[in-house]
Design a protein around this motif. Structure first.
Motif, PDB file in Angstrom:
ATOM      1  N   THR A 149       0.810  -1.221   0.051  1.00 46.08           N
ATOM      2  CA  THR A 149      -0.033   0.080  -0.055  1.00 46.08           C
ATOM      3  C   THR A 149       0.832   1.265   0.115  1.00 46.08           C
ATOM      4  N   ASN A 150       0.247   2.432  -0.064  1.00 46.61           N
ATOM      5  CA  ASN A 150       0.908   3.794   0.189  1.00 46.61           C
ATOM      6  C   ASN A 150       0.936   4.241   1.514  1.00 46.61           C
ATOM      7  N   TYR A 153       2.881   7.155   3.529  1.00 44.44           N
ATOM      8  CA  TYR A 153       2.403   8.583   3.470  1.00 44.44           C
ATOM      9  C   TYR A 153       2.049   8.984   4.846  1.00 44.44           C
ATOM     10  N   LEU A 191       2.642   6.363  -7.097  1.00 45.65           N
ATOM     11  CA  LEU A 191       2.067   6.941  -5.852  1.00 45.65           C
ATOM     12  C   LEU A 191       2.450   8.344  -5.613  1.00 45.65           C
ATOM     13  N   PHE A 212       2.791  12.433  -1.933  1.00 52.53           N
ATOM     14  CA  PHE A 212       1.991  11.489  -2.056  1.00 52.53           C
ATOM     15  C   PHE A 212       0.774  12.061  -2.833  1.00 52.53           C
ATOM     16  N   LEU A 220      -1.787  -1.518  -3.750  1.00 50.25           N
ATOM     17  CA  LEU A 220      -1.307  -1.706  -4.873  1.00 50.25           C
ATOM     18  C   LEU A 220      -1.729  -2.866  -5.498  1.00 50.25           C
TER      19      LEU A 220
END
Lengths: 225, 225
Positions: A149-150, A153, A191, A212, A220
């Motif tokens: 995942t992102n 951030y 991203l 981000f 993702l």
DNA sequence: GCAAAAGTGTTTGGGATACACCCATGC
DNA sequence: GCATGGGTGTATCCCAAACACTTTTGC
């Protein structure tokens, strides 16, 4: 209908594993216990969950009271980790604990009823209860999330350099990464985007700042590492 | 020390999402509720968790009583899924439910106090509470586990054909897979070995039977799909 | 012989890894 | 000019995906 004796539930508690980067180290927020059991030992912040409160509400109240942390403001990502329920984990009696894990950038703490401090995950003090195992589990979860995942951030300021980003991954995964490959791969995930600002610090070339594209959790397709 | 009024915890319950393959379909074990609320609706098997019981112990007792399922014998893989705690999920009052998910091959059921049946995950009846969401979540977890562990052993008989194995993956992932690529990839994972037995059924070439090298959960380095 | 599922290889593209040097700055 | 971290490209390998025909059996 199932219990001939009146039904008595176990005590329900909530605990939090809150991560934050402090000068290139991945740290966890701990409190020093002021009362028995484990008086004087360090522990995860946590407390009771009464009927009528969701576990997240209970967690918000506990954090505010004990460490002065404001869950909604200070914690930029939060997820339920696991529920720990072994009978012997609390010497006072059977307590089931719903544990959350989260991340922040600049978590306020110190204004609560307990002494609190951040400790590096790789250099923890002696911990009360089964909290060491819980932190280990939370760290594995964080590594998985970073790969899929992102969530990075939530550990970085809104604008950051690629080196900052790489430091987060290295701290959480516990290993060094190749700079060129890391940048290539991360940029290909689409991203983050460049800003037109730079970060200058020390006697060397300034770094571009990135941000981000989204400040909320996204999963993702292609995983990282 | 935190509650001026006496501390009252919420009700604690446990529920189970138990998967089993039934003629090429991935099914879930459900019970038909005999009492309010949701009387007559289908639901996940579950019940109360009293103080002094771990959630797994409580689950074992509930399953035995309501469906006649013997957790230790019938369920070949079990893991904690998530703890659901929204206030409104049970109309009788605040109940926090620790939900487990598991797999079996030939789960005994029907000897308990409730009517029970397996339903295909893709064709569920109307469900009580938030149980539809819970099953969706459990299925995603199962797909992830199939991709990263040898958990397929828990859904298959000790000896099985590669077509059986592929059927499990296709049912859980909800999509068809290429036979050649599936076999090549799965065999390269080194989780199963050929036996010298074959499986014959119908007017066609018999298939080799395989077995898992391990019947306990192992995590893969390289993930699948 | 025919229907039905078992079984089997090759090609291609893309991402992962390994690896070393120049750039911009402060002092 | 030198020390420091910022920034960049290429070659290789392996895995993933796409794709079709032969084999063995029961009837």
């Amino acid at each position: 209908m199932k219990f001939t004796t009146p039904y008595t539930p176990p005590t329900l508690t909530v605990d939090a594993v809150l991560f934050q980067m402090n000068n290139n180290s991945l740290d966890v927020l701990l409190i020093r216990r002021s009362a028995a059991p484990f008086k004087g030992a360090w522990a995860l912040p946590g407390g009771y969950n009464a009927a009528g409160q969701t576990t997240q509400q209970a967690l918000g109240e506990v954090l505010k009271r004990k460490t002065g942390t404001i869950l909604d403001k200070d914690v930029t990502h939060l997820e339920q980790l696991y529920t720990f329920d072994t009978i012997a984990r609390d010497p006072r009696g059977h307590a089931v604990s719903v544990v959350y894990t989260g991340c922040g950038r600049d978590i306020t703490h110190g204004g609560g009823s307990e002494v609190s401090a951040f400790y590096p995950v790789d250099d923890l003090p002696e911990l009360a209860y089964d909290h060491k195992d819980i932190i280990t589990y939370a760290r594995e979860r964080l590594a998985t999330k970073l790969a899929n995942t992102n969530v990075a951030y939530s550990l970085l300021p809104p604008k950051f350099t690629l080196s900052h980003l790489q430091t987060v991954y290295e701290a959480a995964l516990g290993k060094e990464l190749d700079k060129r490959n890391f940048r290539k791969k991360f940029l290909s995930l689409d991203l983050i985007r460049e800003t037109n600002e730079t970060w200058r610090e020390g006697a060397h070339r300034p770094a571009k700042l990135y941000e981000f594209k989204s400040q909320s959790l996204e999963t993702l397709q292609r995983s990282f590492e």
